[in-house]
Design a protein around this motif. Structure first.
Motif, short mmCIF file in Angstrom:
data_model
loop_
_atom_site.label_atom_id
_atom_site.label_comp_id
_atom_site.label_asym_id
_atom_site.label_seq_id
_atom_site.Cartn_x
_atom_site.Cartn_y
_atom_site.Cartn_z
N TRP A 1 0.89 -1.03 0.07
CA TRP A 1 -0.06 0.00 0.01
C TRP A 1 0.83 1.28 0.13
O TRP A 1 0.72 2.17 -0.93
CB TRP A 1 -0.82 -0.23 1.27
N LEU B 1 -10.71 0.64 -5.97
CA LEU B 1 -10.85 0.21 -4.73
C LEU B 1 -11.96 -0.35 -4.19
O LEU B 1 -12.07 -1.10 -3.60
CB LEU B 1 -10.46 1.42 -3.91
N ILE C 1 -11.41 -4.76 0.39
CA ILE C 1 -10.72 -4.05 1.24
C ILE C 1 -11.66 -3.28 1.99
O ILE C 1 -13.03 -2.69 1.90
CB ILE C 1 -9.78 -3.13 0.86
N THR C 2 -11.49 -3.14 3.50
CA THR C 2 -12.67 -2.37 4.28
C THR C 2 -11.92 -0.89 4.51
O THR C 2 -10.98 -0.67 4.02
CB THR C 2 -12.56 -3.03 5.89
N ARG D 1 -8.93 -0.68 6.68
CA ARG D 1 -7.59 -0.87 5.80
C ARG D 1 -7.30 0.26 5.01
O ARG D 1 -6.23 0.42 4.92
CB ARG D 1 -7.83 -2.10 5.02
N LEU D 2 -8.23 0.93 4.39
CA LEU D 2 -7.97 1.91 3.59
C LEU D 2 -7.36 3.19 4.45
O LEU D 2 -6.11 3.63 3.82
CB LEU D 2 -9.15 2.42 2.65
N GLY E 1 -3.94 2.20 5.30
CA GLY E 1 -2.98 2.41 4.28
C GLY E 1 -2.48 3.72 4.01
O GLY E 1 -1.18 3.88 3.69
#
Lengths: 530, 252
Positions: free
Chosen positions: A296, A370, A375-376, A379-380, A383
């Motif tokens: 990421w 995205l 991805i949650t 997590r974003l 990142g």
């Protein structure tokens, strides 16, 4: 002319749509008309104001020197306020291939070129005469000398032609910024200069009084200035003749420069890269290796260094605690009392943390992808925070060295300053990310700066800034009172433990850790998909 | 007639078109087949005067697109592969702009536009912004843009990509009607069945060179294969390479 205007209007509408159309609301968010009105008003006030001051200082305007110094500021404002925007817009026109629709039609290239000039005039260049002409009218009324007005008109034409020429030139090389590291560096520096425009103008304005008044007034080299446009246009008021010839010639030369740079931009548009590399039979597979840093972080850093505007903005925001004292004091940076430094860095945290905004916007078209990935939101956010953490670690080094040199703080406290800087940046990035993540479009869509703007979001960001300012201000009260005590402004008893050298550091770290814990709890609930 | 004589186009060290000699005649539908990067789009762009060849000459109904690009574009309708529309305009606004540029008479404009709106079933889309249309509808808008001035030459680069079967059928009929009026129709496609069904003349291009051309029957004789896919793979030399790749796929 009707066709030029029609094409220019079409291009303006299309470009504005591509830059600022908000699909959610169906509105064009940024209309150049409003920006133009604001620029016109600001330029007129500036022109009249500076002319008025010059008349107050010398009613007969007997010397061109104050006018020259005013012109330096005016031309800097004129060029900087439009040049980069123009270069950026022209870059978008070429990358978005907006002209491609016109090129396949039976329209003469010369018609499109004239339309491009009209378009850029509409995009802000048109406001430039308002920087020069209102002031020159005031001088004309005061001195009853029409040459002031003539000079104002000439300078306006010169300024417009110069800006357009430089803009097209910049637009013609802007496509290289994403590929060539040298151009990327130059573009990043250029963006840093643009963003520090206030700083540059503050430098110029600080020097103006030194030039005009006082014992140390520096004499301008008149012989040289007389032949340098646009100053020569001012000298023709006092010594017409050769200066008039140079003035007219320089306008013609600017016209030629515009023609050359427009052709250069045109050639850039016409250069079509090959759509695909011609296939070669069963080529050996390149050695593919995964980078040894989190992917990421790798992705965001790669995008960031390829987008000079975002890189410059991120660097600028991360170095905010350093820039603010410089902006306020320039030659002698404002010296804070040492014990206030931790609070100052904490209060700046909300500004430095807003650098995370760039990481969301720069996703651009890629944001659509995205939504399709497993991805949650959590997590974003993490990142993005990873990149901010790395950048703030680098920034903390600069801040630490700067603080050590400027404030001669005990070296043992420098790591604590770095920690406060990193943590305040990190926690405010979390708070700002939480605002953005709550406002991302629910359906797969590209993210632009308009995705993350709007009154609601702005108020929330303002809330974050205010929170940091309030918390740091409250924590700093004992130290501020102590400073007042020190200078004999008040007399108040302050408990001793507040006055320990380590107290500000401990207090700020406690505040940041409290914010950190609260935000972590909030993030842990974001285990939902985008 | 479009005549290409010894056309060479290079992008750096890549030769996109390698000594192309070709004639495209009126009254026929010509299909240009070739893998990605074979030079199809480059050839179309040279025909439109959008690219200058490094060598050779092109004549489009006697006009040189490099020296007379405006005249060539007046008689040509071009729909590029990468759809490029004015996203801030509605299709109707776009067509009005085109009517002005091509100087289409008002009656002709009305008649043709009404016909195409009906044929492509874009009644509901005509007043929406082009930027908000689906890929298929954008393709329809682009094709109508190329047809609106009733050009003598119709150049369609991958026109069937994204079209629904109904629109694809209509487009095929439009191409046939256009050719029946003794006009030039040339299109590129990856969908070999369409080329097989519509084209009177098929040109196979690979790595910038024309590897074969003729009617489907003529190509069958050359390649000694019966279906167009096998002919295409055989003549482009992809057949052997493809078999090796498939083998690799099953090995992994």
């Amino acid at each position: 002319m009707r066709r030029y205007i029609r094409i220019a209007r079409l291009l303006a509408k299309e470009a504005t749509y591509r830059f600022t159309y908000d699909r959610k609301s169906g509105r064009i968010l940024k209309n150049p008309v409003y920006t133009n009105i604001i620029a016109t008003i600001f330029f007129t006030i500036f022109s009249l104001g500076s002319a008025y001051i010059n008349i107050l200082l010398d009613k007969s305007i007997s010397s061109p020197q104050p006018l020259i110094l005013t012109l330096v500021v005016e031309i800097s404002i004129a060029i900087f306020s439009t040049l980069f925007l123009m270069a950026y817009n022209l870059h978008i026109i070429s990358t978005e291939k907006i002209l491609e629709n016109l090129l396949i039609l039976p329209i003469k290239p010369s018609n499109i070129k004239v339309a491009l000039i009209l378009l850029n005039v509409y995009w802000g260049v048109y406001a430039q005469p308002f920087l020069y002409i209102p002031g020159s009218i005031l001088y004309t009324i005061q001195t009853k000398n029409l040459l002031y007005l003539t000079s104002g008109i000439e300078i306006s034409i010169f300024s417009i032609l110069l800006t357009l020429a430089l803009g097209f030139l910049a637009g013609s090389i802007s496509h290289k910024t994403t590929r060539n590291p040298l151009f990327r560096t130059i573009a990043t520096i250029a963006w840093l200069i643009l963003m520090g425009l206030g700083f540059i103008i503050s430098v110029i304005t600080r020097y103006i009084p030194t030039y005009i008044i006082g014992n140390n007034a520096i004499q301008l080299n008149e012989k040289l200035l007389k032949v340098i446009p646009p100053f020569t246009m001012l000298y023709q008021i006092y010594e017409p003749g050769i200066t008039s010839i140079i003035s007219i010639s320089s306008i013609v030369l600017m016209g030629l420069l515009l023609d050359i740079s427009l052709d250069r931009y045109w050639n850039t548009l016409m250069k079509t890269p090959p759509p695909y590399k011609v296939q070669k039979s069963l080529q050996p597979i390149p050695n593919i290796r995964l980078p040894r840093i989190p992917l990421w972080l790798y992705k965001d850093l790669k995008i960031l260094i390829r987008k000079p505007k975002f890189l410059a903005s991120t660097l600028y925001l991360l170095l905010f605690p350093l820039i603010i004292p410089l902006l306020m004091g320039f030659t002698t940076p404002i010296m804070l009392e040492r014990e206030l430094i931790p609070y100052f860095i904490l209060s700046m945290g909300s500004f430095t943390g807003s650098a995370v905004t760039n990481l969301y916007i720069m996703e651009g078209e890629g944001a659509k992808l995205l939504y399709k990935l497993p991805i949650t939101k959590k997590r974003l956010i993490y990142g993005k925070l990873l990149t901010i953490l790395l950048l703030s670690l680098l920034g903390s080094g600069i801040i630490g060295v700067y603080t050590y040199i400027m404030y001669e703080i005990n070296i043992l406290y420098i790591p604590l300053i770095c920690i406060i800087y990193v943590l305040s940046t990190y926690t405010s990035s979390i708070l700002i990310s939480l605002i953005y993540i709550g406002n991302i479009p629910p359906k797969p869509s590209a993210w632009t700066q308009y995705t993350f703007s709007g009154i609601g979001i702005s108020l929330k960001i303002l809330g974050v800034i205010t929170l940091y300012l309030i918390l740091s201000s409250i924590a700093a009260i004992p130290q501020v009172l102590n400073i007042f005590n020190k200078y004999g402004l008040i007399e108040i008893n302050i408990p001793q433990y507040f006055l320990w050298e380590t107290t500000p550091y401990i207090e700020t770290i406690i505040i940041i850790l409290s914010i950190f814990i609260v935000t972590r709890l909030r993030i842990s609930k974001l285990n939902t998909p985008l | 007639m479009i005549i290409y004589t010894d056309i060479v186009k290079r992008y750096g060290d890549i030769t996109a078109l390698d000594h192309i000699n070709l004639e495209i005649n009126e009254g026929k539908i010509t299909a240009l087949l070739g893998p990605n990067g074979s030079g199809k789009t480059t050839l179309f762009k040279i025909t439109m005067g959008l690219l200058k060849p490094d060598n050779g000459e092109v004549y489009v109904n006697g006009l040189n697109p490099i020296k007379q690009p405006i005249e060539v574009r007046k008689i040509t309708g071009y729909s590029p592969e990468e759809i490029s529309l004015f996203e801030s305009l509605t299709p109707l606004e776009t067509y009005k702009f085109l009517a002005d540029i091509y100087e289409i008479k008002e009656n002709d404009f009305k008649t043709r536009l009404q016909l195409y709106i009906k044929l492509f079933n874009i009644n509901e889309e005509i007043n929406k912004l082009c930027g908000e249309l689906s890929h298929g509808n954008r393709r329809k808008i682009s094709i109508i843009s190329a047809l609106l001035h009733d050009p003598d030459i119709l150049i369609l680069d991958e026109p069937f990509t994204g079209l629904d079967p109904e629109a694809a059928k209509i487009l095929k009929e439009i191409m046939k009607k256009h050719a029946s009026k003794n006009k030039i129709v040339i299109f590129s496609t990856h969908i070999l069945e369409i080329a097989e069904a519509v084209a009177d003349h098929i040109i196979i291009i690979n790595k910038g060179k024309i590897v074969a051309q003729g009617t489907k029957e003529e190509l069958t004789t050359i390649a000694k294969k019966s279906d167009l896919e096998s002919i295409f793979l055989e003549l482009t030399g992809l057949s052997k390479e493809l078999n090796e790749l498939i083998e690799i796929l099953w090995r992994v």
